[in-house]
Design a protein around this motif. Structure first.
Motif, PDB file in Angstrom:
ATOM      1  N   MET A   1       0.662  -0.841  -0.187  1.00  0.00           N
ATOM      2  CA  MET A   1      -0.173  -0.560  -0.225  1.00  0.00           C
ATOM      3  C   MET A   1       1.008   1.193   0.548  1.00  0.00           C
ATOM      4  N   ASP A   2       0.746   1.819  -0.634  1.00  0.00           N
ATOM      5  CA  ASP A   2       1.594   3.645  -1.100  1.00  0.00           C
ATOM      6  C   ASP A   2       0.875   4.240  -0.074  1.00  0.00           C
ATOM      7  N   ALA A   3       1.952   4.860   0.193  1.00  0.00           N
ATOM      8  CA  ALA A   3       1.830   6.099   1.508  1.00  0.00           C
ATOM      9  C   ALA A   3       0.516   6.816   0.398  1.00  0.00           C
ATOM     10  N   ALA A   4       0.435   7.139  -0.323  1.00  0.00           N
ATOM     11  CA  ALA A   4      -0.810   8.530  -1.438  1.00  0.00           C
ATOM     12  C   ALA A   4      -1.939   7.664  -1.454  1.00  0.00           C
ATOM     13  N   ASP A   5      -2.300   6.506  -1.233  1.00  0.00           N
ATOM     14  CA  ASP A   5      -2.887   5.373  -1.119  1.00  0.00           C
ATOM     15  C   ASP A   5      -3.750   5.800   0.064  1.00  0.00           C
ATOM     16  N   LEU A   6      -3.003   6.056   1.176  1.00  0.00           N
ATOM     17  CA  LEU A   6      -3.613   6.308   2.976  1.00  0.00           C
ATOM     18  C   LEU A   6      -3.401   8.009   3.125  1.00  0.00           C
ATOM     19  N   ASP A   7      -3.533   8.956   2.179  1.00  0.00           N
ATOM     20  CA  ASP A   7      -3.026  10.224   2.132  1.00  0.00           C
ATOM     21  C   ASP A   7      -1.877  10.718   3.523  1.00  0.00           C
ATOM     22  N   LEU A   8      -0.926  10.126   2.807  1.00  0.00           N
ATOM     23  CA  LEU A   8       0.614  10.300   3.411  1.00  0.00           C
ATOM     24  C   LEU A   8       1.091  10.744   2.581  1.00  0.00           C
ATOM     25  N   ARG A   9       2.069  11.760   2.804  1.00  0.00           N
ATOM     26  CA  ARG A   9       3.532  12.387   1.801  1.00  0.00           C
ATOM     27  C   ARG A   9       4.565  11.843   2.827  1.00  0.00           C
ATOM     28  N   ARG A  10       6.039  12.103   2.270  1.00  0.00           N
ATOM     29  CA  ARG A  10       7.165  11.678   3.025  1.00  0.00           C
ATOM     30  C   ARG A  10       7.535  12.817   3.239  1.00  0.00           C
ATOM     31  N   VAL A  11       7.991  13.100   4.052  1.00  0.00           N
ATOM     32  CA  VAL A  11       9.237  14.440   4.688  1.00  0.00           C
ATOM     33  C   VAL A  11      10.281  13.688   4.539  1.00  0.00           C
ATOM     34  N   VAL A  12      11.395  14.656   4.811  1.00  0.00           N
ATOM     35  CA  VAL A  12      12.145  14.018   5.792  1.00  0.00           C
ATOM     36  C   VAL A  12      12.817  15.072   6.964  1.00  0.00           C
ATOM     37  N   VAL A  13      12.980  14.896   8.060  1.00  0.00           N
ATOM     38  CA  VAL A  13      12.994  15.243   9.309  1.00  0.00           C
ATOM     39  C   VAL A  13      14.799  15.789   9.544  1.00  0.00           C
ATOM     40  N   PRO A  14      15.158  16.656   9.515  1.00  0.00           N
ATOM     41  CA  PRO A  14      17.165  16.823  10.321  1.00  0.00           C
ATOM     42  C   PRO A  14      16.388  16.564  12.058  1.00  0.00           C
TER      43      PRO A  14
END
Length: 322
Positions: free
Chosen positions: A1-14
């Motif tokens: 299941m892809d992130a978009a299917d779950l209404d999520l977005r990928r971010v990178v946090v330092p």
């Protein structure tokens, strides 16, 4: 299941432990994040079945912050100390605009979830743990052979990881072969009550996340963990584990209840180590109080317990079928 299917977005946090890859979304306007922490040999994708199931049972998960812990998923290593991870996870929530959070962790992620609640008691509104690694697992990490009778399957996994690490670059082709031939599904039997019913994508993800060096480093670092810090936790802690979980010792739950002021443990009859994958709806319901919590805990005198357990007030009877 892809992130978009779950209404999520990928971010990178330092963070202080390095950049963490996070899949976040489903904002509701609440100041409370729902932090999800996977276990060893996992990634944020472990939570896909639970998130998807939440939409169908009127317990939709919102304000999700699903993190790839250092050394797993897309987050690079090395694997740091659990205390360092706890600080970094809190930093992620704050960076995404959440001053408070509920945190749910599976296996190793359960230990980190409890450490977060102990270190940040005023910011943590509730904790949910699914088959958290307890003293039994740490005994295996210290002495795999001597402690093997306590949790033989976990001891076997530690030995298997050492063998895979010794293979070096040959380990990855071997794992791909096991996955392609279906042997990995059979080898995963200790993890699941009904491995034949588990979607192929789950075992494929498992194959990708079997990282011997990261696993053994995490096991090594866990050996000196002081569970006594969990006495500082002021919020409700709700635990779920499968009856057929071969990685959690029965006595662990009794120790957790002794350490934590407001602790409730549920056992799902038809699950193994991955209850949130095998029985996501039942797991969601067992952790209902965690999803509903939205205020910082009221602090009590050390050692004092609530007169009526929160679970009982909510109408639960301990079988997670409510």
């Amino acid at each position: 299941m892809d992130a978009a299917d779950l209404d999520l977005r990928r971010v990178v946090v330092p963070t202080g432990a390095g950049p963490l890859v996070v899949h976040a979304g489903r904002r509701s306007g609440s100041p409370v994040a729902t932090i999800l922490l996977h276990g060893a040999a996992g990634s944020w994708r472990t939570w896909g079945p639970l998130i998807a199931a939440s939409d169908g049972v009127r317990l939709p998960l919102s304000d999700i912050v699903a993190i790839d812990l250092p050394g797993w998923g897309e987050t690079p290593g090395p694997v740091p100390e659990p205390a360092e991870i706890a600080v970094s996870v809190a930093a992620v929530a704050r960076a995404l605009g959440y001053p408070r959070w509920r945190v749910v962790g599976h296996s190793l992620g359960g230990v980190i979830a409890l450490d977060i609640a102990a270190r940040f008691p005023r910011e943590t509104v509730a904790v949910g743990v699914i088959s958290p690694s307890g003293a039994g697992a740490r005994a295996i990490a210290r002495h795999p052979l001597r402690s093997a009778p306590r949790l033989p399957w976990l001891a076997g996994m530690v030995v298997a990881m050492k063998v895979l690490r010794s293979l070096g670059p040959l380990a990855r082709p071997l794992l791909r072969l096991l996955r392609r031939t279906g042997a990995l599904r059979r080898l995963a039997r200790p993890l699941f009550r009904h491995p034949q019913n588990i979607d192929r994508s789950v075992t494929d993800d498992l194959a990708d996340e079997i990282r011997p060096s990261a696993f053994l480093t995490a096991a090594h670092l866990s050996r000196a963990h002081d569970d006594g810090v969990w006495r500082r936790i002021g919020c409700p802690v709700r635990s779920v584990r499968g009856k057929h979980d071969v990685f959690v010792a029965e006595r662990d739950a009794r120790e957790w209840e002794r350490l934590m002021r407001d602790f409730d443990d549920r056992v799902l009859d038809d699950s193994g180590h991955f209850a949130h994958v095998e029985q996501p709806v039942e797991t969601l319901r067992a952790l209902r109080e965690v999803w509903a919590a939205d205020r910082a805990p009221a602090f009590r005198v050390h050692g004092e317990r609530p007169r009526t357990p929160l679970a009982r007030r909510a109408g639960f009877r301990g079988d997670a079928r409510s």
